[in-house]
Write an enzyme that holds these catalytic residues in place. Structure first.
Site, PDB file in Angstrom:
ATOM      1  N   ALA A 110       0.771  -1.240   0.000  1.00 42.82           N
ATOM      2  CA  ALA A 110       0.000   0.000   0.000  1.00 42.82           C
ATOM      3  C   ALA A 110       0.805   1.294   0.000  1.00 42.82           C
ATOM      4  O   ALA A 110       0.286   2.334  -0.393  1.00 42.82           O
ATOM      5  CB  ALA A 110      -0.953   0.010   1.205  1.00 42.82           C
ATOM      6  N   ALA A 111       2.049   1.287   0.482  1.00 40.82           N
ATOM      7  CA  ALA A 111       2.794   2.548   0.585  1.00 40.82           C
ATOM      8  C   ALA A 111       3.086   3.112  -0.809  1.00 40.82           C
ATOM      9  O   ALA A 111       3.255   2.343  -1.762  1.00 40.82           O
ATOM     10  CB  ALA A 111       4.097   2.318   1.342  1.00 40.82           C
ATOM     11  N   PRO A 112       3.108   4.443  -0.930  1.00 38.90           N
ATOM     12  CA  PRO A 112       2.979   5.449   0.135  1.00 38.90           C
ATOM     13  C   PRO A 112       1.556   5.778   0.559  1.00 38.90           C
ATOM     14  O   PRO A 112       1.356   6.490   1.524  1.00 38.90           O
ATOM     15  CB  PRO A 112       3.655   6.680  -0.471  1.00 38.90           C
ATOM     16  N   GLY A 114      -1.328   6.329  -1.963  1.00 37.18           N
ATOM     17  CA  GLY A 114      -2.207   6.919  -2.970  1.00 37.18           C
ATOM     18  C   GLY A 114      -3.442   6.070  -3.234  1.00 37.18           C
ATOM     19  O   GLY A 114      -4.573   6.558  -3.208  1.00 37.18           O
ATOM     20  N   LYS A 115      -3.215   4.783  -3.472  1.00 42.56           N
ATOM     21  CA  LYS A 115      -4.351   3.901  -3.772  1.00 42.56           C
ATOM     22  C   LYS A 115      -5.149   3.607  -2.501  1.00 42.56           C
ATOM     23  O   LYS A 115      -6.364   3.405  -2.567  1.00 42.56           O
ATOM     24  CB  LYS A 115      -3.849   2.632  -4.449  1.00 42.56           C
ATOM     25  N   GLU A 133       1.846  -2.732   4.378  1.00 39.83           N
ATOM     26  CA  GLU A 133       3.167  -2.449   3.802  1.00 39.83           C
ATOM     27  C   GLU A 133       4.213  -3.131   4.662  1.00 39.83           C
ATOM     28  O   GLU A 133       4.296  -2.890   5.873  1.00 39.83           O
ATOM     29  CB  GLU A 133       3.426  -0.949   3.745  1.00 39.83           C
ATOM     30  N   ARG A 138       8.546   2.627   4.867  1.00 43.52           N
ATOM     31  CA  ARG A 138       7.426   2.930   3.972  1.00 43.52           C
ATOM     32  C   ARG A 138       6.092   2.809   4.706  1.00 43.52           C
ATOM     33  O   ARG A 138       5.135   3.519   4.400  1.00 43.52           O
ATOM     34  CB  ARG A 138       7.467   2.012   2.743  1.00 43.52           C
ATOM     35  N   ASP A 177      -0.942  -3.863  -6.022  1.00 43.76           N
ATOM     36  CA  ASP A 177      -0.147  -2.955  -6.843  1.00 43.76           C
ATOM     37  C   ASP A 177       1.292  -3.443  -6.706  1.00 43.76           C
ATOM     38  O   ASP A 177       2.026  -3.032  -5.807  1.00 43.76           O
ATOM     39  CB  ASP A 177      -0.305  -1.516  -6.353  1.00 43.76           C
ATOM     40  N   CYS A 230       3.348  -0.511 -12.587  1.00 40.41           N
ATOM     41  CA  CYS A 230       3.724   0.694 -13.338  1.00 40.41           C
ATOM     42  C   CYS A 230       4.787   0.317 -14.363  1.00 40.41           C
ATOM     43  O   CYS A 230       5.838   0.935 -14.467  1.00 40.41           O
ATOM     44  CB  CYS A 230       4.210   1.804 -12.398  1.00 40.41           C
TER      45      CYS A 230
END
Length: 458
Positions: A110-112, A114-115, A133, A138, A177, A230
């Protein structure tokens, strides 16, 4: 390396993926400045405080005309918005289109934050988010960002994906993610270009496969899994969907796209049928590189129902009895709360998710939950900063609206000379949003902004 500082093997792969003409546009986009985009916190602010244009797939997202000095904006520290790149905000569109039930969600890496803040917004007061996380440094950033976001509907954990195995079939949605080779960040992070290699891609794919192997069963029957990276290559994207569907039963989910968005849909052929992925290229969209795929667990898959424990036992947390919880709610102006004590400090948690918390809390390393309210000495509260920036009521405290200069002095923890009408605790606000507490002792004012969060050297 090419003249643009791009690994020749990466260049070769992308030409194969895009074609020669399209690749030239892609490489040119990497030389341009990254767009600056923010997502508003609708529980704190209703209009964008900057000049900008709406992001088409995000109700609360905006692309800004120029990059402000966010560190010097008190609204940023108050959790009024999150600086998040536009492609990642597509998760909002996924949630909207599918109308995913607002139950218990897991953001596994999960870090940082945003999602996680995006999921927290969607869940609002109807759902619960577990934001995980594994890396401690982080994890601290994740915790800080969720505290500033202020919705109090989250649990922050610090665990390896393997530690979640006892929660198989527990979550309505799992977002993975995945850590990746970062090809989509080449424009934003030039270091990612230098670190890229075919071996690094293989290493990342191996790590992603391990995470999916451990997390694929966490989604309950009828729930959803969102996988994102990403990066652009098929090895870390489509191949991972093929791996996941070979190990676990999932059904494909297709998202409707507006052609104007220029998001590229890919079909992922598996033994279980055709699944779908969505790529964001920086020369086509106003965002960074991104890949996302959505899968649904069959309705007949296993569901783990949380069981109410007879006695609450935890190494650090102490359960506050029902009678005291009701008295605290009445005193504080809250509703439907369950309170826990940690080191004599009260944490407020949504009562409706108490049983789920007790299911999660055993076997996982809990770093934060709900909203820390503070300590109580006799009849006086020593309120926490977390309470200040939360959306919870702050009844009984006086407030002081401050100027930009006064707000920045507070955020820097500089000595202040504010004109305060009352002694005791005072909640400072900037543009009517709480930014933190001071205590007026008459002869001086004590600043209670968290020392580790203060603005430095600006």
């Amino acid at each position: 390396m090419s003249e643009a500082g791009i690994h020749l093997e990466f260049q070769k792969r992308m030409i194969h993926q895009l074609g020669t003409v399209d690749y030239e546009d892609f490489e040119l986009s990497l030389q341009k400045e990254s767009p600056t985009t923010v997502r508003l916190n609708p529980f704190k602010i209703q209009s964008c405080p900057f000049e900008g244009n709406p992001i088409p797939w995000s109700e609360f997202g905006f692309s800004l005309e120029k990059r402000p000095a966010f560190t010097l904006d008190p609204l940023f520290h108050a959790g009024a918005y999150y600086v998040q790149e536009a492609s990642s905000m597509f998760i909002s569109e996924v949630l909207r289109q599918l109308e995913i039930p607002k139950g218990i969600f897991l953001d596994l890496a999960a870090a940082p934050g945003g999602k996680s803040t995006l999921l927290s917004t969607y869940l609002a007061q109807e759902g619960l988010l577990v934001a995980n996380e594994v890396i401690q440094s982080r994890n601290q950033i994740l915790k800080e960002n969720l505290i500033k976001w202020g919705l109090g509907n989250s649990i922050v954990t610090q665990n390896d994906p393997a530690h979640f195995q006892e929660l198989e079939g527990f979550f309505d949605l799992v977002l993975i993610d995945a850590p990746c080779s970062g090809e989509g960040m080449f424009r934003k992070d030039p270091e990612a270009r230098k670190e890229w290699s075919p071996d690094h891609v293989r290493l990342c794919a191996g790590r992603q496969q391990r995470i999916l192997d451990q997390a694929g069963g966490l989604v309950k029957g009828g729930g959803y899994l969102i996988y994102s990276t990403c990066t652009f290559n098929e090895q870390e994207n489509e191949e991972m969907i093929r791996f996941l569907t070979s190990e676990f039963a999932y059904e494909p989910v297709r998202i409707k796209l507006n052609p104007e968005w220029q998001i590229e849909e890919s079909e992922v052929q598996t033994e279980e049928g055709t699944f779908f992925g969505y790529r964001f290229y920086p020369h086509r969209v106003e965002g960074e590189g991104f890949f996302i795929s959505v899968l649904k667990r069959p309705n007949d898959a296993y569901i783990l129902e949380p069981r109410k424990k007879k006695d609450f036992k935890h190494q650090f947390l102490k359960l506050v009895d029902e009678k005291t919880c009701k008295a605290l709610d009445e005193e504080l102006g809250f509703e439907n709360s369950q309170y826990y004590l940690l080191n004599d400090s009260y944490f407020r948690f949504p009562e409706m998710w108490k049983t789920h918390l007790e299911q999660v809390i055993h076997g996982l390393n809990i770093r934060y939950l709900g909203t820390e309210i503070g300590k109580k000495q006799k009849n006086e509260w020593i309120p926490s900063h977390d309470w200040a920036v939360s959306i919870l009521p702050k009844n009984g405290f006086s407030t002081k609206e401050v100027s930009l200069e006064e707000a920045l002095d507070f955020l820097r923890k500089n000595e202040q000379e504010l004109i305060l009408e009352e002694t005791g605790w005072v909640l400072l606000t900037y543009q009517n949003l709480p930014i933190g507490w001071v205590k007026n002792l008459g002869n001086r004012i004590n600043n209670y902004y968290p020392k580790e969060w203060r603005i430095r050297n600006l």
